[in-house]
Design a protein around this motif. Structure first.
Motif, mmCIF file in Angstrom:
data_model
loop_
_atom_site.group_PDB
_atom_site.id
_atom_site.type_symbol
_atom_site.label_atom_id
_atom_site.label_comp_id
_atom_site.label_asym_id
_atom_site.label_seq_id
_atom_site.Cartn_x
_atom_site.Cartn_y
_atom_site.Cartn_z
ATOM 1 N N ASP A 66 0.836 -1.199 0.000
ATOM 2 C CA ASP A 66 0.000 0.000 0.000
ATOM 3 C C ASP A 66 0.874 1.253 0.000
ATOM 4 N N ILE A 67 0.550 2.205 -0.897
ATOM 5 C CA ILE A 67 1.446 3.348 -1.116
ATOM 6 C C ILE A 67 1.548 4.246 0.113
ATOM 7 N N ILE A 68 0.420 4.494 0.775
ATOM 8 C CA ILE A 68 0.451 5.360 1.970
ATOM 9 C C ILE A 68 1.306 4.705 3.046
ATOM 10 N N VAL A 69 1.071 3.415 3.232
ATOM 11 C CA VAL A 69 1.823 2.702 4.266
ATOM 12 C C VAL A 69 3.312 2.690 3.936
ATOM 13 N N SER A 70 3.632 2.525 2.653
ATOM 14 C CA SER A 70 5.062 2.486 2.327
ATOM 15 C C SER A 70 5.694 3.865 2.487
ATOM 16 N N GLN A 71 4.892 4.938 2.256
ATOM 17 C CA GLN A 71 5.417 6.285 2.503
ATOM 18 C C GLN A 71 5.637 6.519 3.994
ATOM 19 N N MET A 72 4.716 6.008 4.801
ATOM 20 C CA MET A 72 4.905 6.143 6.250
ATOM 21 C C MET A 72 6.155 5.392 6.689
ATOM 22 N N ARG A 73 6.379 4.246 6.041
ATOM 23 C CA ARG A 73 7.573 3.473 6.398
ATOM 24 C C ARG A 73 8.843 4.246 6.031
ATOM 25 N N ASP A 74 8.842 4.886 4.847
ATOM 26 C CA ASP A 74 10.012 5.682 4.449
ATOM 27 C C ASP A 74 10.291 6.778 5.472
ATOM 28 N N GLN A 75 9.202 7.408 5.918
ATOM 29 C CA GLN A 75 9.323 8.515 6.845
ATOM 30 C C GLN A 75 9.817 7.998 8.209
ATOM 31 N N ALA A 76 9.335 6.816 8.601
ATOM 32 C CA ALA A 76 9.821 6.224 9.852
ATOM 33 C C ALA A 76 11.303 5.870 9.715
ATOM 34 N N MET A 77 11.711 5.396 8.539
ATOM 35 C CA MET A 77 13.119 5.042 8.349
ATOM 36 C C MET A 77 14.008 6.282 8.414
ATOM 37 N N LEU A 78 13.502 7.425 7.874
ATOM 38 C CA LEU A 78 14.240 8.690 7.995
ATOM 39 C C LEU A 78 14.441 9.064 9.458
ATOM 40 N N ALA A 79 13.373 8.938 10.235
ATOM 41 C CA ALA A 79 13.448 9.280 11.657
ATOM 42 C C ALA A 79 14.434 8.360 12.370
ATOM 43 N N ILE A 80 14.422 7.074 11.993
ATOM 44 C CA ILE A 80 15.347 6.116 12.604
ATOM 45 C C ILE A 80 16.790 6.508 12.282
ATOM 46 N N ASP A 81 17.025 6.919 11.032
ATOM 47 C CA ASP A 81 18.381 7.328 10.641
ATOM 48 C C ASP A 81 18.874 8.514 11.468
ATOM 49 N N MET A 82 17.955 9.451 11.759
ATOM 50 C CA MET A 82 18.338 10.652 12.509
ATOM 51 C C MET A 82 18.525 10.383 13.994
ATOM 52 N N ALA A 83 17.926 9.309 14.480
ATOM 53 C CA ALA A 83 17.791 9.132 15.928
ATOM 54 C C ALA A 83 19.058 8.631 16.612
ATOM 55 N N HIS A 84 19.230 9.051 17.858
ATOM 56 C CA HIS A 84 20.228 8.455 18.747
ATOM 57 C C HIS A 84 19.622 7.291 19.516
ATOM 58 N N VAL A 85 18.351 7.422 19.842
ATOM 59 C CA VAL A 85 17.636 6.394 20.606
ATOM 60 C C VAL A 85 16.276 6.182 19.948
ATOM 61 N N ILE A 86 15.842 4.932 19.897
ATOM 62 C CA ILE A 86 14.551 4.617 19.290
ATOM 63 C C ILE A 86 13.613 4.068 20.362
ATOM 64 N N LEU A 87 12.425 4.662 20.448
ATOM 65 C CA LEU A 87 11.363 4.085 21.275
ATOM 66 C C LEU A 87 10.531 3.201 20.363
#
Ligand code: GDP
Ligand code: MG
Length: 163
Positions: A66-87
């Motif tokens: 699903d395109i929306i879900v895959s876009q959300m995943r991309d955005q989550a992956m960006l946040a993960i890349d930026m993060a020092h700690v992940i909740l």
């Protein structure tokens, strides 16, 4: 240069509820790249004189086309890349799912510090809901109720100790 904490997990586990409780009203929506339907949301948190930036994300659903879900995943992956700690938020009431296992695998590969948060543990008597999640291999699950504001002080202690 404050530490960055990313809030991730599959949809509906309570990420935004926890984010809103931790940030209070100090949230700001940041414009994202065109076509990314769900913007990252940044907030600033102070706890025991320590400050960090927290990022709410849409859900990660690893195997959806699903395109929306895959876009959300991309955005989550960006946040993960930026993060020092992940909740990594999971749903204690919903129990462990295949999607949780896949997210756990993604997070393990990042080699970043992960705090496994079991949400929807709405009372002390429900703390046994955490046990299923030990098998994710991400350390001791931290029980919280975002809705009832239970366990958030202990969670904040764990976050600032992890920097
Ligand atoms: P997100 O998709 O991960 O951001 O999840 P939301 O924060 O939007 O919450 C999804 C649903 O779970 C909503 O209906 C919330 O009211 C509910 N919810 C969030 N936190 C809790 C909690 O601690 N206990 C219970 N019982 N429900 C919760
Ligand atoms: Mg949300």
């Amino acid at each position: 240069n404050r530490p960055i904490v990313a809030v991730v997990g599959r949809p509906n586990v309570g990420k935004s509820t926890i984010f809103n409780k931790l940030t209070g009203k100090k949230i700001s929506i940041v414009e994202d790249t065109p076509g990314v339907t769900r913007d990252r949301i940044f907030g600033e948190v102070e706890w025991l004189n320590k400050y960090f930036t927290i990022i709410d994300t849409g859900g990660i659903e690893p195997d959806s086309d699903d395109i929306i879900v895959s876009q959300m995943r991309d955005q989550a992956m960006l946040a993960i890349d930026m993060a020092h700690v992940i909740l990594f938020i999971v749903d204690g009431k919903g129990g462990l799912t295949a999607a949780d296992r896949e997210v756990a695998e993604i997070l393990r590969k990042t080699k970043k510090a992960v705090i496994l948060v079991v949400n929807k543990v709405d009372s002390k008597s429900q703390e046994n809901l955490i046990y299923d999640f030990y098998e994710l291999g991400l350390g001791n699950p931290v029980p919280v109720s975002g809705a009832n504001s239970i366990g958030l002080g202990d969670l904040l202690d764990d976050i600032v100790e992890s920097f």
